[in-house]
Motif scaffolding. Structure first.
Motif, mmCIF file in Angstrom:
data_model
loop_
_atom_site.group_PDB
_atom_site.id
_atom_site.type_symbol
_atom_site.label_atom_id
_atom_site.label_comp_id
_atom_site.label_asym_id
_atom_site.label_seq_id
_atom_site.Cartn_x
_atom_site.Cartn_y
_atom_site.Cartn_z
ATOM 1 N N THR A 96 -2.210 -8.352 13.408
ATOM 2 C CA THR A 96 -2.551 -7.402 12.339
ATOM 3 C C THR A 96 -2.549 -8.088 10.983
ATOM 4 O O THR A 96 -3.409 -7.837 10.137
ATOM 5 C CB THR A 96 -1.551 -6.232 12.333
ATOM 6 O OG1 THR A 96 -1.571 -5.587 13.601
ATOM 7 C CG2 THR A 96 -1.903 -5.237 11.232
ATOM 8 N N LYS A 97 -1.585 -8.985 10.772
ATOM 9 C CA LYS A 97 -1.517 -9.698 9.491
ATOM 10 C C LYS A 97 -2.800 -10.488 9.234
ATOM 11 O O LYS A 97 -3.386 -10.410 8.150
ATOM 12 C CB LYS A 97 -0.305 -10.640 9.494
ATOM 13 C CG LYS A 97 -0.159 -11.411 8.179
ATOM 14 C CD LYS A 97 0.915 -12.457 8.274
ATOM 15 C CE LYS A 97 0.419 -13.660 9.071
ATOM 16 N NZ LYS A 97 1.345 -14.820 8.992
ATOM 17 N N TRP A 98 -3.240 -11.232 10.234
ATOM 18 C CA TRP A 98 -4.433 -12.048 10.054
ATOM 19 C C TRP A 98 -5.718 -11.206 9.983
ATOM 20 O O TRP A 98 -6.667 -11.586 9.297
ATOM 21 C CB TRP A 98 -4.542 -13.089 11.152
ATOM 22 C CG TRP A 98 -3.563 -14.202 10.947
ATOM 23 C CD1 TRP A 98 -2.442 -14.472 11.663
ATOM 24 C CD2 TRP A 98 -3.632 -15.168 9.900
ATOM 25 N NE1 TRP A 98 -1.772 -15.549 11.156
ATOM 26 C CE2 TRP A 98 -2.498 -16.014 10.054
ATOM 27 C CE3 TRP A 98 -4.511 -15.422 8.855
ATOM 28 C CZ2 TRP A 98 -2.233 -17.077 9.198
ATOM 29 C CZ3 TRP A 98 -4.248 -16.484 8.012
ATOM 30 C CH2 TRP A 98 -3.127 -17.298 8.185
ATOM 31 N N VAL A 99 -5.709 -10.078 10.643
ATOM 32 C CA VAL A 99 -6.868 -9.189 10.514
ATOM 33 C C VAL A 99 -6.950 -8.645 9.097
ATOM 34 O O VAL A 99 -8.027 -8.621 8.468
ATOM 35 C CB VAL A 99 -6.786 -8.047 11.545
ATOM 36 C CG1 VAL A 99 -7.857 -6.993 11.242
ATOM 37 C CG2 VAL A 99 -6.947 -8.574 12.947
ATOM 38 N N GLY A 129 -7.946 -11.447 6.859
ATOM 39 C CA GLY A 129 -9.350 -11.798 7.086
ATOM 40 C C GLY A 129 -10.302 -10.838 6.384
ATOM 41 O O GLY A 129 -11.273 -11.260 5.739
ATOM 42 N N TRP A 130 -10.003 -9.541 6.499
ATOM 43 C CA TRP A 130 -10.843 -8.560 5.812
ATOM 44 C C TRP A 130 -10.728 -8.725 4.290
ATOM 45 O O TRP A 130 -11.711 -8.585 3.565
ATOM 46 C CB TRP A 130 -10.447 -7.150 6.223
ATOM 47 C CG TRP A 130 -10.929 -6.731 7.583
ATOM 48 C CD1 TRP A 130 -10.172 -6.335 8.644
ATOM 49 C CD2 TRP A 130 -12.293 -6.660 8.020
ATOM 50 N NE1 TRP A 130 -10.956 -6.028 9.729
ATOM 51 C CE2 TRP A 130 -12.274 -6.220 9.362
ATOM 52 C CE3 TRP A 130 -13.522 -6.951 7.430
ATOM 53 C CZ2 TRP A 130 -13.427 -6.051 10.118
ATOM 54 C CZ3 TRP A 130 -14.677 -6.779 8.172
ATOM 55 C CH2 TRP A 130 -14.630 -6.341 9.499
ATOM 56 N N PHE A 131 -9.510 -9.011 3.848
ATOM 57 C CA PHE A 131 -9.297 -9.209 2.406
ATOM 58 C C PHE A 131 -10.100 -10.408 1.902
ATOM 59 O O PHE A 131 -10.760 -10.351 0.869
ATOM 60 C CB PHE A 131 -7.808 -9.403 2.129
ATOM 61 C CG PHE A 131 -7.497 -9.737 0.703
ATOM 62 C CD1 PHE A 131 -7.725 -8.823 -0.318
ATOM 63 C CD2 PHE A 131 -6.983 -10.990 0.359
ATOM 64 C CE1 PHE A 131 -7.433 -9.136 -1.635
ATOM 65 C CE2 PHE A 131 -6.699 -11.316 -0.950
ATOM 66 C CZ PHE A 131 -6.921 -10.390 -1.962
ATOM 67 N N ILE A 132 -10.037 -11.507 2.651
ATOM 68 C CA ILE A 132 -10.782 -12.713 2.259
ATOM 69 C C ILE A 132 -12.293 -12.451 2.285
ATOM 70 O O ILE A 132 -13.037 -12.908 1.407
ATOM 71 C CB ILE A 132 -10.412 -13.887 3.181
ATOM 72 C CG1 ILE A 132 -8.948 -14.288 2.956
ATOM 73 C CG2 ILE A 132 -11.344 -15.079 2.945
ATOM 74 C CD1 ILE A 132 -8.426 -15.298 3.946
ATOM 75 N N SER A 133 -12.754 -11.705 3.308
ATOM 76 C CA SER A 133 -14.189 -11.390 3.372
ATOM 77 C C SER A 133 -14.627 -10.528 2.194
ATOM 78 O O SER A 133 -15.727 -10.685 1.662
ATOM 79 C CB SER A 133 -14.517 -10.697 4.694
ATOM 80 O OG SER A 133 -13.985 -9.382 4.729
#
Length: 292
Positions: A263-266, A269-273
């Motif tokens: 969940t952390k990386w998801v 990842g969305w934040f970075i995108s």
């Protein structure tokens, strides 16, 4: 399963994304206001130009009609004898290479009025021949005679001069003087020259205003299809969805349900995108602005 408290991370991601989206939205909104203001300015200028050209065209037509009427009067004065007494077709008398440089189509309405007045004048003369006294001057004739076309004073006066000249020559029948010499006044008056100069000036101003209207219309097309606004709106919607709305739905983050590490990386990842989308849009907008 690795247990991580993600509430702080999710809140930070959502707040950071919301802050960045607010900045980009402010820039986009500012651009929209600027475009709207400039477009309204162009529309106001277009309305002013259209009102101005309508006024100029009205003045141009008024002066053109005055000049045409003056030229038509000169043509009638010069050729009244041939048209009225010889029955010559006026088209044979028109020479566009000589003054008044008018075409047959331009002169036809005036000649037709002359022919109509001629028929009415015939009837008046017949009544005079039956016993009525012919007027000594045109003013008395015009005021005291029942005329079918009372608004066509010039035409009646032209025919009156023809008939009056014949009486002075001693003719006893109704038929016009064979040697009638019209009173031709060429357009050398100051008024005619002034009117002609004014018409030429208005014609130039109309062409200039028409050019300005075309320029404003072309500029307006660019404002009807502004670059980057819709793409900017899509970037903001995307960033809000993946960086704010979706993370907020995870709060408060439940324990023992999801894989916290995944969940952390998801979330990251969305934040970075979202950041990539926002900064890519800003870079693209800057490039287009500096290129132009």
């Amino acid at each position: 399963m690795l247990k991580i408290d993600l509430n702080g991370l999710i809140s930070t991601v959502a707040a950071s994304t919301a802050a960045i989206v607010a900045i980009v939205s402010g820039l986009l909104f500012s651009r929209l206001l600027s475009l709207s203001s400039e477009k309204n300015g162009i529309l106001r200028r277009l309305n002013e130009l259209k009102a101005d050209i309508d006024l100029r065209r009205e003045q141009f037509l008024e002066i053109s009609d005055w000049l045409l009427w003056d030229d038509a009067k000169d043509f009638i004065n010069e050729h009244a004898y041939e048209i009225i007494m010889n029955g010559t077709n006026f088209e044979e008398l028109v020479n566009t290479e000589e003054y008044p440089y008018r075409s047959t189509d331009e002169l036809r309405p005036f000649i037709q009025k002359l022919i109509d007045v001629k028929e009415d004048f015939h009837k008046i003369i017949e009544e005079i021949n039956e016993g009525d006294e012919f007027a000594d001057n045109f003013n008395d004739f015009y005021q005291n005679t029942k005329l079918r076309y009372s608004d066509r004073r010039f035409y009646y006066e032209t025919l009156f001069k023809l008939f009056d000249t014949e009486i002075m020559k001693g003719s006893s029948t109704y038929g016009y003087l064979n040697t009638y010499l019209p009173d031709v006044s060429l357009p050398t008056s100051n008024e005619y020259r002034t009117k002609k100069s004014e018409r030429d000036r208005l014609e130039g101003e109309i062409k200039n205003i028409e050019y300005q209207i075309d320029v404003q219309k072309k500029s307006l097309i660019n404002y009807e299809k502004p670059d980057g606004l819709w793409s900017g709106l899509l970037v903001i919607i995307y960033s809000c969805t993946v960086g704010v709305i979706w993370p907020v739905t995870l709060l408060p983050y439940p324990s023992n349900i999801f894989d916290d590490y995944l969940t952390k990386w998801v979330v990251l990842g969305w934040f970075i995108s979202a950041l990539f989308a926002l900064f890519s849009y800003l870079a693209w907008s800057t490039y287009r602005l500096t290129r132009k």
